[in-house]
Scaffold this active site. Structure first.
Site, PDB file in Angstrom:
ATOM      1  N   PHE A  18      43.315  38.856  40.151  1.00  0.00           N
ATOM      2  CA  PHE A  18      43.286  37.415  39.888  1.00  0.00           C
ATOM      3  C   PHE A  18      42.218  36.811  40.785  1.00  0.00           C
ATOM      4  O   PHE A  18      42.267  36.956  42.004  1.00  0.00           O
ATOM      5  CB  PHE A  18      44.640  36.743  40.151  1.00  0.00           C
ATOM      6  CG  PHE A  18      44.631  35.307  39.713  1.00  0.00           C
ATOM      7  CD1 PHE A  18      44.874  34.963  38.390  1.00  0.00           C
ATOM      8  CD2 PHE A  18      44.324  34.293  40.614  1.00  0.00           C
ATOM      9  CE1 PHE A  18      44.824  33.639  37.971  1.00  0.00           C
ATOM     10  CE2 PHE A  18      44.268  32.956  40.200  1.00  0.00           C
ATOM     11  CZ  PHE A  18      44.522  32.639  38.872  1.00  0.00           C
ATOM     12  N   ASP A  75      37.918  39.786  47.829  1.00  0.00           N
ATOM     13  CA  ASP A  75      38.580  38.500  47.625  1.00  0.00           C
ATOM     14  C   ASP A  75      39.820  38.497  48.524  1.00  0.00           C
ATOM     15  O   ASP A  75      40.827  39.133  48.209  1.00  0.00           O
ATOM     16  CB  ASP A  75      38.948  38.372  46.139  1.00  0.00           C
ATOM     17  CG  ASP A  75      39.761  37.112  45.834  1.00  0.00           C
ATOM     18  OD1 ASP A  75      40.338  36.525  46.773  1.00  0.00           O
ATOM     19  OD2 ASP A  75      39.834  36.735  44.651  1.00  0.00           O
ATOM     20  N   LYS A  87      43.150  29.244  50.129  1.00  0.00           N
ATOM     21  CA  LYS A  87      44.590  29.173  50.434  1.00  0.00           C
ATOM     22  C   LYS A  87      44.913  28.772  51.876  1.00  0.00           C
ATOM     23  O   LYS A  87      44.847  27.610  52.223  1.00  0.00           O
ATOM     24  CB  LYS A  87      45.259  30.494  50.061  1.00  0.00           C
ATOM     25  CG  LYS A  87      45.364  30.685  48.544  1.00  0.00           C
ATOM     26  CD  LYS A  87      46.375  31.725  48.171  1.00  0.00           C
ATOM     27  CE  LYS A  87      46.424  31.981  46.671  1.00  0.00           C
ATOM     28  NZ  LYS A  87      47.157  30.971  45.935  1.00  0.00           N
TER      29      LYS A  87
HETATM   30  C1  LIG Z   1      43.237  36.562  45.177  1.00  0.00           C
HETATM   31  C2  LIG Z   1      42.998  35.203  44.607  1.00  0.00           C
HETATM   32  N1  LIG Z   1      41.749  34.827  44.309  1.00  0.00           N
HETATM   33  C3  LIG Z   1      41.472  33.613  43.812  1.00  0.00           C
HETATM   34  C4  LIG Z   1      42.475  32.697  43.584  1.00  0.00           C
HETATM   35  C5  LIG Z   1      42.139  31.340  43.038  1.00  0.00           C
HETATM   36  O1  LIG Z   1      42.267  30.377  44.018  1.00  0.00           O
HETATM   37  P1  LIG Z   1      42.312  28.822  43.626  1.00  0.00           P
HETATM   38  O2  LIG Z   1      43.571  28.604  42.851  1.00  0.00           O
HETATM   39  O3  LIG Z   1      42.270  28.101  44.937  1.00  0.00           O
HETATM   40  O4  LIG Z   1      41.089  28.549  42.787  1.00  0.00           O
HETATM   41  C6  LIG Z   1      43.796  33.043  43.889  1.00  0.00           C
HETATM   42  C7  LIG Z   1      44.898  32.097  43.632  1.00  0.00           C
HETATM   43  O5  LIG Z   1      46.052  32.441  43.529  1.00  0.00           O
HETATM   44  C8  LIG Z   1      44.064  34.332  44.403  1.00  0.00           C
HETATM   45  O6  LIG Z   1      45.311  34.717  44.702  1.00  0.00           O
END
Ligand SMILES: Cc1ncc(COP(=O)(O)O)c(C=O)c1O
Length: 400
Positions: free
Chosen positions: A142, A227, A256
């Site tokens: 994700f 990520d 986050k």
């Molecule tokens: C690993 C990861 N990357 C990216 C995101 C996306 O972040 P945002 O919702 O702040 O755009 C999330 C959100 O849950 C995530 O868990």
């Protein structure tokens, strides 16, 4: 509207009337939080093991964040990146001093951080890899909700209705280095992975996976982007999860927990990869003094109080508590995770029901999959909060 009338308002009805129907909300309106606890508009108290979706690393209303944000609001909320501002530089310096990276770019969310990381990798590809632009990502990953990050996210359910998606992403099996090797071609500029897949179900890869991916990227001269939007800021027991893998990525993304609940995102890179020139990338709010003051206070507290170590210890305690429930409930098939990013998998699709029942009992949880619960509480919790959560969960599991 008079204050009294407002208190009687049915907020959930207003939500149906005014907000786009995108969030699957639980029937609770939260109005206040402190530490690992929140309260709804009827005064009911909950123990928060969702933590704003792995955001509130220091819990709610943490005094250091409250003080830093209050002071910054009074002083300077926003300028623009036409000028230097102090909190942005303080946060960047602390991030660089405590990671393997040399440079930081600030933005406002996880998706935006990942977009920036991919742009940096593509620019690197255009300068040094004969125009290579493709990024290999993992299935069940994700990476966010923008169109490019939906393409990067290896989950068809997020992609199906938004075609055509931007080109340049290949989704391959996670925890399988050969799949990455097979997908690598002359157009590949980077591999982008989570150290533990959060939204995909808290999937922890085999030891050595990221080391092998790192070696492959080095052999091919392509970049490794990690990520760490969910795994960063102490969540897995070290400040960044890559620090437990014996490797260093070229680029890392954060969001986050970075500012303890104030919206922020960032991507960091090594000097040799940082090929942006003035004007190549930007963000109006990115690096805004308010968000960065919150980020600086959060990171400083995490470092000074070794919150990552607390997270490792309490995470082990939580996992042991969940393992302890296993012999009592056949329906628990697996407990997995690192630090305070933990999942429990059941033999059947009961997770939504368990979340509902726990909510009634005053415990907030997340059903990360129809058959799995996720625990991502603030990293400042102690054993007593884990004991309380385990007590509620045990009572609920005895009923379902
Ligand atoms: C690993 C990861 N990357 C990216 C995101 C996306 O972040 P945002 O919702 O702040 O755009 C999330 C959100 O849950 C995530 O868990």
């Amino acid at each position: 509207m008079p204050e009294r009338e407002r208190e009687m308002t049915d907020w959930q009805e207003l939500e149906h009337k005014y907000l786009m129907n995108t969030a699957k909300r639980l029937p609770v309106t939260l109005v206040r939080g402190e530490g690992a606890r929140v309260w709804d508009d009827r005064g009911k108290e909950y123990l928060d093991f969702v933590g704003g979706w792995a955001v509130n690393v220091l819990g709610h209303a943490h005094p250091e964040i409250v003080a830093a944000v209050s002071e910054q609001v009074r002083t300077l909320i926003h300028t623009s990146n036409q000028f230097y501002t102090v909190p942005q530089l303080q946060l960047a310096e602390l991030l660089v001093q405590n990671s393997c990276f040399d440079k930081v770019f600030f933005c406002n969310s996880g998706a935006e951080a990942n977009e920036g990381a991919v742009k940096l990798a593509r620019r690197y590809g255009s300068l040094y890899l004969n125009g290579a632009y493709e990024v290999i990502t993992a299935m069940n990953s994700f990476h966010g909700r923008t169109l490019a990050m939906v393409a990067a996210t290896g989950q068809p359910k997020f992609q199906q209705t938004y075609t055509p998606l931007p080109e340049g992403f290949v989704n391959v099996e996670y925890n399988n280095v050969e799949a990455i090797e097979r997908a690598t071609g002359s157009e590949t500029c980077a591999v982008m992975l989570e150290v533990v897949q959060g939204e995909g179900g808290v999937n922890v890869p085999d030891d050595g996976y990221l080391k092998e991916v790192r070696s492959w990227c080095d052999e091919q001269g392509i970049l490794l982007i990690l990520d760490e939007i969910q795994t960063g800021m102490g969540r897995t027991g070290t400040l960044f999860a890559y620090q437990q893998c014996g490797i260093e990525p070229d680029i890392m993304t954060l969001a986050k927990g970075l500012a303890g609940g104030v919206p922020i995102g960032a991507f960091l890179s090594k000097d040799k990869v940082c090929v942006f020139a003035p004007g190549d990338h930007g963000s109006t709010f990115g690096g805004n003094p308010l968000a960065c003051a919150a980020g600086y206070a959060t990171l400083k507290f995490i470092l000074e109080h070794d919150i990552a170590e607390n997270c490792r210890q309490i995470g082990d305690y939580l996992k042991a508590g969940l393992e302890g429930l296993k012999p009592k409930f056949e329906k628990i098939v697996e407990v997995r995770g690192r630090g305070l990013l933990v999942a429990v998998e059941f033999s059947g699709e009961i997770a939504e029901g368990v979340v509902q029942d726990c909510l009634e009992e005053g415990l907030l949880l997340n059903a990360v999959k129809p058959n799995a619960l996720r625990f991502m509480p603030p990293l400042i919790i102690g054993e007593s909060e884990v004991d309380e959560a385990m007590g509620i969960l045990e009572r609920v599991l005895a009923r379902v």
